[in-house]
Design an enzyme around this catalytic site. Sequence first.
Site, PDB file in Angstrom:
ATOM      1  N   HIS A  98       0.822  -1.093  -0.037  1.00 26.27           N
ATOM      2  CA  HIS A  98      -0.012   0.090   0.155  1.00 26.27           C
ATOM      3  C   HIS A  98       0.936   1.044  -0.298  1.00 26.27           C
ATOM      4  CE1 HIS A  98      -3.991  -1.795   0.701  1.00 26.27           C
ATOM      5  NE2 HIS A  98      -3.037  -2.658   1.138  1.00 26.27           N
ATOM      6  N   LYS A 132       2.939  13.018   5.095  1.00 21.82           N
ATOM      7  CA  LYS A 132       1.854  13.736   4.810  1.00 21.82           C
ATOM      8  C   LYS A 132       1.960  15.491   4.585  1.00 21.82           C
ATOM      9  CE  LYS A 132      -0.989  10.021   5.272  1.00 21.82           C
ATOM     10  NZ  LYS A 132      -1.456   9.594   4.111  1.00 21.82           N
ATOM     11  N   ASP A 152       3.163   9.679  -0.849  1.00 22.82           N
ATOM     12  CA  ASP A 152       1.704   8.706  -0.264  1.00 22.82           C
ATOM     13  C   ASP A 152       1.460   7.786  -1.481  1.00 22.82           C
ATOM     14  OD1 ASP A 152      -0.288   8.082   1.081  1.00 22.82           O
ATOM     15  OD2 ASP A 152      -0.942  10.137   1.583  1.00 22.82           O
ATOM     16  N   VAL A 208      -7.994   9.757   1.131  1.00 23.85           N
ATOM     17  CA  VAL A 208      -8.883  10.785   1.433  1.00 23.85           C
ATOM     18  C   VAL A 208      -9.311  11.735   0.366  1.00 23.85           C
ATOM     19  CG1 VAL A 208      -8.579  13.035   2.555  1.00 23.85           C
ATOM     20  CG2 VAL A 208      -7.920  11.144   3.898  1.00 23.85           C
ATOM     21  N   GLU A 250     -12.262   9.999  -1.384  1.00 24.77           N
ATOM     22  CA  GLU A 250     -13.494  10.067  -0.429  1.00 24.77           C
ATOM     23  C   GLU A 250     -14.238  11.270  -0.646  1.00 24.77           C
ATOM     24  OE1 GLU A 250     -12.060   9.031   3.305  1.00 24.77           O
ATOM     25  OE2 GLU A 250     -11.511   6.894   2.827  1.00 24.77           O
ATOM     26  N   TYR A 277      25.471 -26.058 -24.719  1.00 22.79           N
ATOM     27  CA  TYR A 277      26.313 -26.041 -23.425  1.00 22.79           C
ATOM     28  C   TYR A 277      26.025 -25.063 -22.417  1.00 22.79           C
ATOM     29  CZ  TYR A 277      30.709 -25.977 -21.208  1.00 22.79           C
ATOM     30  OH  TYR A 277      31.585 -26.241 -20.069  1.00 22.79           O
ATOM     31  N   ASP A 278      26.079 -23.716 -22.610  1.00 27.26           N
ATOM     32  CA  ASP A 278      26.066 -22.728 -21.817  1.00 27.26           C
ATOM     33  C   ASP A 278      24.339 -22.668 -21.227  1.00 27.26           C
ATOM     34  OD1 ASP A 278      28.737 -21.070 -21.550  1.00 27.26           O
ATOM     35  OD2 ASP A 278      28.256 -21.345 -23.723  1.00 27.26           O
ATOM     36  N   ASP A 284      18.629 -23.979 -23.349  1.00 27.81           N
ATOM     37  CA  ASP A 284      18.044 -22.840 -22.402  1.00 27.81           C
ATOM     38  C   ASP A 284      17.793 -21.792 -22.950  1.00 27.81           C
ATOM     39  OD1 ASP A 284      21.082 -22.186 -22.780  1.00 27.81           O
ATOM     40  OD2 ASP A 284      20.518 -20.761 -21.189  1.00 27.81           O
TER      41      ASP A 284
HETATM   42  O1  LIG Z   1      -1.590   0.744  11.071  1.00 27.27           O
HETATM   43  P1  LIG Z   1      -0.742   2.174  11.360  1.00 27.27           P
HETATM   44  O2  LIG Z   1       0.538   2.065  11.506  1.00 27.27           O
HETATM   45  O3  LIG Z   1      -1.702   2.675  12.128  1.00 27.27           O
HETATM   46  O4  LIG Z   1      -1.103   2.937   9.929  1.00 27.27           O
HETATM   47  C1  LIG Z   1      -2.038   3.012   9.233  1.00 27.27           C
HETATM   48  C2  LIG Z   1      -1.945   2.541   7.772  1.00 27.27           C
HETATM   49  O5  LIG Z   1      -1.197   3.306   7.032  1.00 27.27           O
HETATM   50  C3  LIG Z   1      -0.756   3.147   5.758  1.00 27.27           C
HETATM   51  O6  LIG Z   1      -1.840   3.308   4.572  1.00 27.27           O
HETATM   52  C4  LIG Z   1      -1.651   3.216   3.362  1.00 27.27           C
HETATM   53  O7  LIG Z   1      -2.696   2.481   2.676  1.00 27.27           O
HETATM   54  C5  LIG Z   1      -3.517   3.251   2.030  1.00 27.27           C
HETATM   55  C6  LIG Z   1      -4.608   2.509   1.097  1.00 27.27           C
HETATM   56  O8  LIG Z   1      -3.757   1.504   0.180  1.00 27.27           O
HETATM   57  C7  LIG Z   1      -2.959   4.086   1.123  1.00 27.27           C
HETATM   58  O9  LIG Z   1      -4.012   4.986   0.553  1.00 27.27           O
HETATM   59  C8  LIG Z   1      -1.745   5.144   1.913  1.00 27.27           C
HETATM   60  O10 LIG Z   1      -1.239   5.996   0.650  1.00 27.27           O
HETATM   61  C9  LIG Z   1      -0.812   4.078   2.564  1.00 27.27           C
HETATM   62  O11 LIG Z   1      -0.098   5.014   3.395  1.00 27.27           O
HETATM   63  C10 LIG Z   1      -0.256   1.727   5.796  1.00 27.27           C
HETATM   64  O12 LIG Z   1       0.095   1.430   4.384  1.00 27.27           O
HETATM   65  C11 LIG Z   1      -1.000   0.801   6.441  1.00 27.27           C
HETATM   66  O13 LIG Z   1      -0.178  -0.574   6.465  1.00 27.27           O
HETATM   67  C12 LIG Z   1      -1.465   1.345   7.532  1.00 27.27           C
HETATM   68  O14 LIG Z   1      -2.225   0.280   8.492  1.00 27.27           O
HETATM   69  O1  LIG Z   2     -10.895  10.497  11.739  1.00 30.43           O
HETATM   70  C1  LIG Z   2     -10.772   9.849  10.794  1.00 30.43           C
HETATM   71  C2  LIG Z   2     -10.258  10.527   9.692  1.00 30.43           C
HETATM   72  C3  LIG Z   2      -9.862   9.716   8.549  1.00 30.43           C
HETATM   73  N1  LIG Z   2     -10.379   8.161   8.376  1.00 30.43           N
HETATM   74  C4  LIG Z   2      -9.799   7.469   7.367  1.00 30.43           C
HETATM   75  O2  LIG Z   2      -8.434   7.305   7.161  1.00 30.43           O
HETATM   76  C5  LIG Z   2      -8.239   6.934   5.955  1.00 30.43           C
HETATM   77  C6  LIG Z   2      -6.939   7.559   5.517  1.00 30.43           C
HETATM   78  O3  LIG Z   2      -6.378   6.675   4.371  1.00 30.43           O
HETATM   79  P1  LIG Z   2      -5.359   7.520   3.450  1.00 30.43           P
HETATM   80  O4  LIG Z   2      -5.232   6.299   2.335  1.00 30.43           O
HETATM   81  O5  LIG Z   2      -5.684   8.628   2.866  1.00 30.43           O
HETATM   82  O6  LIG Z   2      -3.987   7.399   4.218  1.00 30.43           O
HETATM   83  P2  LIG Z   2      -3.209   6.614   5.251  1.00 30.43           P
HETATM   84  O7  LIG Z   2      -3.515   6.958   6.708  1.00 30.43           O
HETATM   85  O8  LIG Z   2      -3.528   5.175   4.926  1.00 30.43           O
HETATM   86  O9  LIG Z   2      -1.539   6.906   4.958  1.00 30.43           O
HETATM   87  C7  LIG Z   2      -9.374   7.400   5.218  1.00 30.43           C
HETATM   88  O10 LIG Z   2      -9.993   6.167   4.491  1.00 30.43           O
HETATM   89  C8  LIG Z   2     -10.194   7.986   6.200  1.00 30.43           C
HETATM   90  O11 LIG Z   2     -11.329   7.862   5.889  1.00 30.43           O
HETATM   91  C9  LIG Z   2     -10.697   7.711   9.597  1.00 30.43           C
HETATM   92  O12 LIG Z   2     -10.949   6.327   9.681  1.00 30.43           O
HETATM   93  N2  LIG Z   2     -11.021   8.335  10.693  1.00 30.43           N
HETATM   94 MG   LIG Z   3      22.439 -22.013 -23.740  1.00 32.28          MG
END
Ligand SMILES: O=P(O)(O)OC[C@H]1O[C@H](O[C@H]2O[C@H](CO)[C@@H](O)[C@H](O)[C@H]2O)[C@H](O)[C@@H](O)[C@@H]1O
Ligand SMILES: O=c1ccn([C@@H]2O[C@H](COP(=O)(O)OP(=O)(O)O)[C@@H](O)[C@H]2O)c(=O)[nH]1
Ligand SMILES: [Mg+2]
Length: 724
Positions: A164, A277, A371, A376, A379, A498-499, A678
Site C-alpha cells: 500500500h 503527509k 503517499d 482521503v 473520499e 552447452y552454456d 536454455d
Molecule cells: O497501521 P498504522 O501504523 O496505524 O497505519 C495506518 C495505515 O497506514 C498506511 O496506509 C496506506 O494505505 C492506503 C490504502 O492503500 C494508502 O492510500 C496510503 O497511501 C498508505 O499510506 C499503511 O500502508 C497501512 O499499512 C497502515 O495500516
Molecule cells: O477520523 C478519521 C479520519 C480519517 N479516517 C480514514 O483514514 C483513511 C486514510 O487513508 P489514506 O489512504 O488517505 O492515508 P493513510 O492513513 O492510509 O496513510 C481514510 O480512509 C479516512 O476515511 C478515519 O478512519 N478516521
Molecule cells: Mg545455452
Amino acid sequence: MSKTIIVSNRLPISLRHRNGRFEFKPSAGGLATGLGSIYKEGENIWIGWPGNTVDDPEQRAEIILELHDLKMAPVFLSKEDVEEFYEGFSNETLWPAFHYFTQYMVYNPEHWDAYVRVNQKFCDAILKKAGPDDTIWIHDYQLLLLPQMLREVLPNATIAFFQHIPFPSYEIIRMIPWRKELLDGVCGADLIGFHTYDDMRHFLSAVGRLTGLSSESGYIQAENRIINVDSFPMGIDYDKFAKQAKSKRTQRFVGEFGKQVEDQKLLLTIDRLDYSKGIPQRIQAFNQLLEQHKELHGKVSMIMIVVPSRDKVQSYKELKEEIDLLVGRINSEYSTLNWVPVHYFYRSFPFEELSAFYNMSDIALVTPLRDGMNLVCKEFVASKTDQTGVLILSEMAGASKELQDAILVNPNDRQGVVDAIYNALSMPLAEQKARISSMQESLKKYDVFQWVKVFMDRLDHVKRKQEELTSKDVDAKVMNEIQANFKKAKNAVLFLDYDGTLTGFHSDPQKAIPDAELKGIVKDLSKLAQVVVISGRDKDTLGRWFDGQDIDMIAEHGVWVKKKENKGDWELYAEIEDGWKDDIRQIMEYYVLRTPGAFIEEKHHSLVWHYRKVESGLGDLRMRELFSHLKYMARGHNLQVLEGNMVLEIKRPDINKGRAATAMMKGGEYDFILAIGDDWTDEDTFKAMPKNAYSIRVGYAFTQANFNIKSVKQVRQLLQKLTS
Ligand SMILES: O=P(O)(O)OC[C@H]1O[C@H](O[C@H]2O[C@H](CO)[C@@H](O)[C@H](O)[C@H]2O)[C@H](O)[C@@H](O)[C@@H]1O
Ligand SMILES: O=c1ccn([C@@H]2O[C@H](COP(=O)(O)OP(=O)(O)O)[C@@H](O)[C@H]2O)c(=O)[nH]1
Ligand SMILES: [Mg+2]
C-alpha cells in the site's frame, strides 16, 4: 469451500483499554478503511494485530471469540514486538525508506530480528487457518517476509501480496542492510501488486539487481515458477461515501457545522499524523496565502483533522510538536473574535461526521510529500453530491496518477500551493462541476470492489500460467519414462546445448569450462548414445573443452561440425562470407568504448557484443541502442540481429542450430531423440525435432519444447540417470 484469507498487520478494528476492560474501535488509515468493505464475503477471514497488547490469557480467549464472530482472527503482539517490529523495523526503517525520508531511517539489528520473529508469528497463525485451496492475500510492508515463509511450508499455495505504500528507487532500497532478504521474502508470492506503475518498475529493478532474478513484461522468472508484478490502483467504496453524504444524519451535521462557520470558504485537510503527509508545509502555505491576500482574512478557514498515529515513534512525536507550534502561531497572529484561520482537531471522527466535513468543504487540500495512494482525496470527491468543490492534490500521491482533473501541485513548491488555493477559491462553478463529475465517473468505475476483482482475476491468470509451465515439468515420473525409453533404444541421439544447460553462467565466458563431473557424464553417455554438443561457442573453445571425448560437436550455431568419426577435423557446414564484419565490428567497438565492462567476441560467422559485466541497467540501455543501430545495418547485409542472455549477436539468418541438428540426423534411424537447451537459439533445435523427440527447455520460460526443467543441476541429474 475455498476462502480468501486477508492478512495485514492491523485489523480493521483496534482494541482500546478502558477501565480495565477492552472495547473495539474502527482502525484509521487507508488499508483498514479500504479493505473494510470486502472481507466479509463468504467464508473469508481477516488475520491481523488487534492494535493493542493483551497479556491476560482469559482476555485473549474472549477477544478471539468476539473477533471470530466478526470474521477476524487476532495475532497478538507482545510489548517488545510492538516496540521492535511495529514501531521499530516497520515504522523506523521501512516506512521512512519507502517514503524517501532517509534521514529518519534507523538500522537496528534487534529490530530486524523482531521483524523476522513477528513475520513468523503471522505465518504460524495463518497455517492454523489455511486450507489447501485457500487464497492468502497479504498486505503491506510490515509483512514482506511472510510470502516466502508460507511458500516454504505450502509450496503450491496461492499467495498474493499487495503493497500500500510506495516502492522507492533501488538507490534507497540498497541502503537497507537486509534488502535481499526482504525482496526474497516478497518473491514467495505468485502475484505482487502496487498502486502505481512507478512503484512496480522500481520493485522490478530492485529485484533484478539484488536477487539476480530476471524479468520480462512484469513476469519474474523465479527458480521454479513465474511471478507476476503489476499495478492495481486501489479504489474506495464509492457508493458508501456517496450515500452517506446524502443521508439525513450527515446532512444534520452539515447544517450544524455550517451554522458555526457561516459563509466562510472551507479548506479541508485530513491525515494521520505522519511526516509523509506534509502537514507543516501545508500550514505554512496557508499562512503565506493569508500573508499575500489580506482580502481573504475572515473569509476562508482551514479545517485540519489530524488522526493520532504511531505516537511512540520519535519522529512522529517531534512532528506533533511542530504542528502544534505552527497552528498556535498562525491562529495567534490572524484570529479575530469571529474568525479562526485553522480549526485543528487532533483526534479521529466517526464516519457520519467525516462525511459531513467532506460534503460541506469547498476545497480539499491533499498535499502529501509522498503517499502510496491516499484515499482521503477520493473520499472527498465521492462525497461531493452536488459536484461542486475543488480538489488540490499533490503529485506525490499515487492517486494523482488517476485524478488528473484535480489541481495538481508539487507540495515542495510553496508558492505553487498558495496559487492553487487562490485559484481554487475563485474557480467558476461550471469548471468545478466538470472536474468533479469527471473524477466521480472514474472513481465509480474503479471502486474497491472492481479493484479486488481485477486483482483476483490476475491472480487466477498467473496460477493458470504457472500450471501450464509445471504441467510440462520434468518430474520424477517423466524422468523415469525418459530413462526407460532410453534403455530400450538401439540408436539414441542427444542434442545438448552447452552454456546454461550443461554448465551455469560465469561473468567471464571463457571461465565456464566443463568440470570433472560434466566430463564424466558426457563420457558415460557417449558409450550409450550419439552425443551432440550443440552450441553457439566458437569451434576452438568447444574443441579444446571436449578434446578426447567420443562425441559430435556443432559450433557457432551450426557453422562448424566435428563428427566423432573424422577425429580432429572441423567441417564447414555453411559457406563463409564475412565481408560484412569490418563495418559491424567498428560499430560494436564504439559501443565498447562507451560502455565499461562490455567486450566483443568474434566467431567465424558472427560477432557478439557481451554486456554481462556492465553496470546493471546501463548494459541494457546500450544493448537496445546498439540493437536499433545494428538492425538498420543488418538489412543491407542480409544479416540477423539476435538478443541472447546478456549478449547481442549478429549473424547470417540461414545459420541456426535447428538446421544443423536436422542435417546431423539425416539418414539416421533414431529410436530415441533428446534435445536440451536454455535460450532462444535452442528454440530452433526444438522446432526441428521430430514429433517423438523429447525436447526440454531449462528454466520456466515459454517454449516450443515439450518439457521444462528447473536448472543445470537437474539437467545433470537427468543425464546421470540415463547412464545409471
Ligand atoms: O497501521 P498504522 O501504523 O496505524 O497505519 C495506518 C495505515 O497506514 C498506511 O496506509 C496506506 O494505505 C492506503 C490504502 O492503500 C494508502 O492510500 C496510503 O497511501 C498508505 O499510506 C499503511 O500502508 C497501512 O499499512 C497502515 O495500516
Ligand atoms: O477520523 C478519521 C479520519 C480519517 N479516517 C480514514 O483514514 C483513511 C486514510 O487513508 P489514506 O489512504 O488517505 O492515508 P493513510 O492513513 O492510509 O496513510 C481514510 O480512509 C479516512 O476515511 C478515519 O478512519 N478516521
Ligand atoms: Mg545455452
